[in-house]
Each structure stands twice: as C-alpha cells, then as structure tokens.
Write a protein that holds these residues in place. Sequence first.
Motif, PDB file in Angstrom:
ATOM      1  N   ILE A   1       0.757  -1.235  -0.117  1.00 20.46           N
ATOM      2  CA  ILE A   1       0.016  -0.053  -0.047  1.00 20.46           C
ATOM      3  C   ILE A   1       0.891   1.231   0.039  1.00 20.46           C
ATOM      4  O   ILE A   1       0.390   2.208  -0.603  1.00 20.46           O
ATOM      5  N   ALA A   2       1.960   1.294   0.726  1.00 18.40           N
ATOM      6  CA  ALA A   2       3.044   2.506   0.646  1.00 18.40           C
ATOM      7  C   ALA A   2       3.557   2.665  -0.578  1.00 18.40           C
ATOM      8  O   ALA A   2       3.974   3.748  -1.025  1.00 18.40           O
ATOM      9  N   LEU A   3       3.773   1.164  -1.289  1.00 15.95           N
ATOM     10  CA  LEU A   3       4.414   1.474  -2.514  1.00 15.95           C
ATOM     11  C   LEU A   3       3.470   2.000  -3.926  1.00 15.95           C
ATOM     12  O   LEU A   3       3.882   2.737  -4.699  1.00 15.95           O
ATOM     13  N   HIS A   4       2.194   1.687  -3.558  1.00 13.74           N
ATOM     14  CA  HIS A   4       1.122   2.107  -4.572  1.00 13.74           C
ATOM     15  C   HIS A   4       0.482   3.413  -4.206  1.00 13.74           C
ATOM     16  O   HIS A   4      -0.066   4.150  -5.071  1.00 13.74           O
ATOM     17  N   HIS A   5       0.886   3.951  -2.861  1.00 11.06           N
ATOM     18  CA  HIS A   5       0.244   5.138  -2.505  1.00 11.06           C
ATOM     19  C   HIS A   5       1.424   6.064  -1.707  1.00 11.06           C
ATOM     20  O   HIS A   5       1.086   6.625  -0.396  1.00 11.06           O
ATOM     21  N   PRO A   6       2.317   6.551  -2.414  1.00  8.35           N
ATOM     22  CA  PRO A   6       3.128   7.365  -1.807  1.00  8.35           C
ATOM     23  C   PRO A   6       2.755   8.824  -1.677  1.00  8.35           C
ATOM     24  O   PRO A   6       3.383   9.532  -1.058  1.00  8.35           O
ATOM     25  N   GLU A   7       1.602   9.141  -2.274  1.00  4.99           N
ATOM     26  CA  GLU A   7       0.950  10.314  -1.679  1.00  4.99           C
ATOM     27  C   GLU A   7       0.268  10.280  -0.400  1.00  4.99           C
ATOM     28  O   GLU A   7      -0.142  11.410   0.200  1.00  4.99           O
ATOM     29  N   GLN A   8       0.170   9.075   0.250  1.00  5.37           N
ATOM     30  CA  GLN A   8      -0.291   9.068   1.701  1.00  5.37           C
ATOM     31  C   GLN A   8       0.485   8.589   2.710  1.00  5.37           C
ATOM     32  O   GLN A   8       0.710   8.928   3.775  1.00  5.37           O
ATOM     33  N   PHE A   9       1.696   7.440   2.230  1.00  2.16           N
ATOM     34  CA  PHE A   9       2.374   7.218   3.271  1.00  2.16           C
ATOM     35  C   PHE A   9       3.932   7.444   2.776  1.00  2.16           C
ATOM     36  O   PHE A   9       4.535   6.878   1.709  1.00  2.16           O
ATOM     37  N   GLY A  10       4.553   7.870   3.826  1.00  3.31           N
ATOM     38  CA  GLY A  10       5.820   8.242   3.561  1.00  3.31           C
ATOM     39  C   GLY A  10       6.932   7.114   3.761  1.00  3.31           C
ATOM     40  O   GLY A  10       8.106   7.104   3.250  1.00  3.31           O
ATOM     41  N   ALA A  11       6.643   6.265   4.565  1.00  6.00           N
ATOM     42  CA  ALA A  11       7.434   5.189   4.937  1.00  6.00           C
ATOM     43  C   ALA A  11       6.786   3.990   5.479  1.00  6.00           C
ATOM     44  O   ALA A  11       5.684   4.179   6.032  1.00  6.00           O
ATOM     45  N   SER A  12       7.091   2.635   5.263  1.00  7.37           N
ATOM     46  CA  SER A  12       6.708   1.659   5.601  1.00  7.37           C
ATOM     47  C   SER A  12       7.561   0.593   5.868  1.00  7.37           C
ATOM     48  O   SER A  12       8.772   0.419   5.428  1.00  7.37           O
ATOM     49  N   ALA A  13       7.147  -0.536   6.622  1.00  8.89           N
ATOM     50  CA  ALA A  13       8.075  -1.485   7.164  1.00  8.89           C
ATOM     51  C   ALA A  13       7.501  -2.924   7.225  1.00  8.89           C
ATOM     52  O   ALA A  13       6.233  -3.124   7.454  1.00  8.89           O
TER      53      ALA A  13
END
Length: 370
Positions: free
Chosen positions: A253-265
């Motif tokens: 979801i972070a990969l597909h929505h960089p406009e929403q999430f700045g970082a993911s683990a």
Amino acid sequence: MGLTSNKVLALAILVAVVLFGVTIWLWPRLARRSWRAVTGRIGLLLATQLALFAAVGLAANNSFLFYGTWSDLFGQEQDMGVVVDHSAGGKRIKVVEKKKLDVPGSSRPATGGQIQKIVVAGEKSRIDSPAYVYLPPEYFQPKYRKSTFPAALVLTGYPGTAENLLKGLKYPRTAFMQAKEGRMQPMILVMLRPTVAPPRDTECVDVPGGPQTETFFAKDLPKAISQTYRVGTKPRNWGFIGNSTGGYCALKIALHHPEQFGASAGLSAYYKAADDPTTGDLFHGDKKAKSRANLLWSLDHLPQGKSSFLVTSSKAGEGNLKHTLQFIDKVKAPARVSSIMLDSGGHNFNTWRREIPPALEWLSSRLSAS
C-alpha cells in the motif's frame, strides 16, 4: 485472572509440578492390583498429564495469543456489535472503550498514554472495522495540546487478532518506552488486523465486486484518523508497519500510494498476493491487477515515489530471504530502502519482537509531526 495472565500460567505450572511430585510419592502405595490402586494410578496419570498439557497450552497461547480471553476460548464472546452512522454528517470513528497501558503512571493518560478501542466506518470502501489507537502521553499534556503527531498503521498477520499487537507484540509499550528513552518521537499507532472482511483473506486488494480493502487502508482509515485525532494528512505524517500478511500489506500500500504514506516496514513480509482457499478469487481474471499485487513486478514496471521501505528477513529460518534481497535490489531513487537481517529467526512472534523496536525507531526517523 485473565486467560493470558502470567499468574494463571504460573498456577498451571505449579499444579503440574505438585501433581508430578504427588504421583511419585504415592506410586509405591498404589502398586497393588486392586481396583482402587489401578483407579488411583489412572487418576494420577490423567491429572498430571492434563495439568502438563494445560501449562504448555497456556504458555503457547501467551506467546502467540490464539485466544485473548476465557470467553474467546470457549466461544462465548459477549461483546455486542456497534452501530456506526454512515450518513453524510456521521462520524467515521466511534470510541467504544478506553484502556490503560501496562507502564508506570498508567492511571493518568498524560503520564502513561492511553489505548482507545474504536470502530472505523470506511467512507469509500463501505468497510467497518474495529481497531485500537495508542495515544502517547504527550497527546494529553497541556504543552502539546495544539501539536500534531505522526501516525502509523500497524497490521497483524492473517488470521491474527488486533489484540496480538497489544499483548503479544507489545507495540504500545515498546513505543512508550522508546519515546521515554529518546529513541523515537511520540507517535500515534492505529492497530488492527488485515482481515477486514472475516474470515476471508483479501490480501489488502480491492476485490472486484467484493471488499475494497486497499481503499479502506489507503484512503478511508488515514482520513478518518486525521479527522478524529491530531494527525497531519501529508505523506511525511504517515507510516505503515506489519508482520507477515500485514508486512506485505504495509509495503504494497505504501508502494502504490506514496501520496499517503512516507514510510513502511514489512517484517517477514512476502511480496505477492497469496492465492489459496482463504483468499478466493481476488482478481477475477484481471491480469493487470494481479501483476500489480506482485511487489517485485510493481518495482520494475510502476513509478517509484519518494517512499522509504524497511524489509526484514533472516539468514536461517525465514523463507522470504531470496525475494527480500530482490526487493532491496529493485528499489530505485527517489525511493529508499533499509533492511534488518538476522542471523537466524523463524516466522514467529519471537523474531518480530526482536525487530519491532529498531523498526519503530527507523519509522519514527522517517516521519515528522508537522
């Protein structure tokens, strides 16, 4: 005493040890062939074995949290459903319970923080889901009353429960202690399971004609949280973390929505959507959607935003090492990638407990409050 109480576990172990000692002590007296002696031997053996199985079962449940309460264990959960207003003016989040943390000063939210159990009504996805929100002590302190805080969505694996994140993986306590020690900034954690349409495992995709899970996590949930709590709406204000299926969802979801999430683990994440009886037909013949759900394919074929990724694996014990290394190799600027590589560690809670503190510290370093 609760099912997961350490006192219950200690009592079960004590009973097993006492029965073992009693069996050894009485065994010579029950060596006769009379029916009473035979019955006594059978009774002692059964009681000792049942006590031993109970102790082992409680220890396993405390580690993996298959069941959270006695009523959950016996199928007698009494919690009533919560009505959520879906009208245009209705609130998208309803707080149904407030809990203390198991930390010093927990009687006061301004000292120990607070956990709120909520129900979220998805505006676009039409999905309703329970969740837990951890609010750090600073959230309640007067000098921060106008301050915003960074937030992170936290997901379990499938078919885990949100309680696993509180009791088994101890996310709130870890965040509290690390912020107190100055290792990370105070953060709001929104904790839930990826199974928003139980019992189906939707792999966090928008299923044609079915649950719109990606929309719920990528759009509805962050919006509802920002409207209810003091959390910003920019990518640098939002992170995503999870283990196993939750790790796959966080990265995807972070990969597909960089406009929403700045970082993911992604802790012990896999990198393409599962396809088994628990998922059903997720894509209905849509090859593009199926390819998009493969993170390695997405990195090769879709633009990469200004996102930061953290992936974890181990040199022995994890089955995702090969694909984790491929993921690392495929991340290109402006995106960034970091990793945690253990020498050994299986796909289990013990491994994730070793990864969560540095992962939260990393996540905090990639996010900002304003």
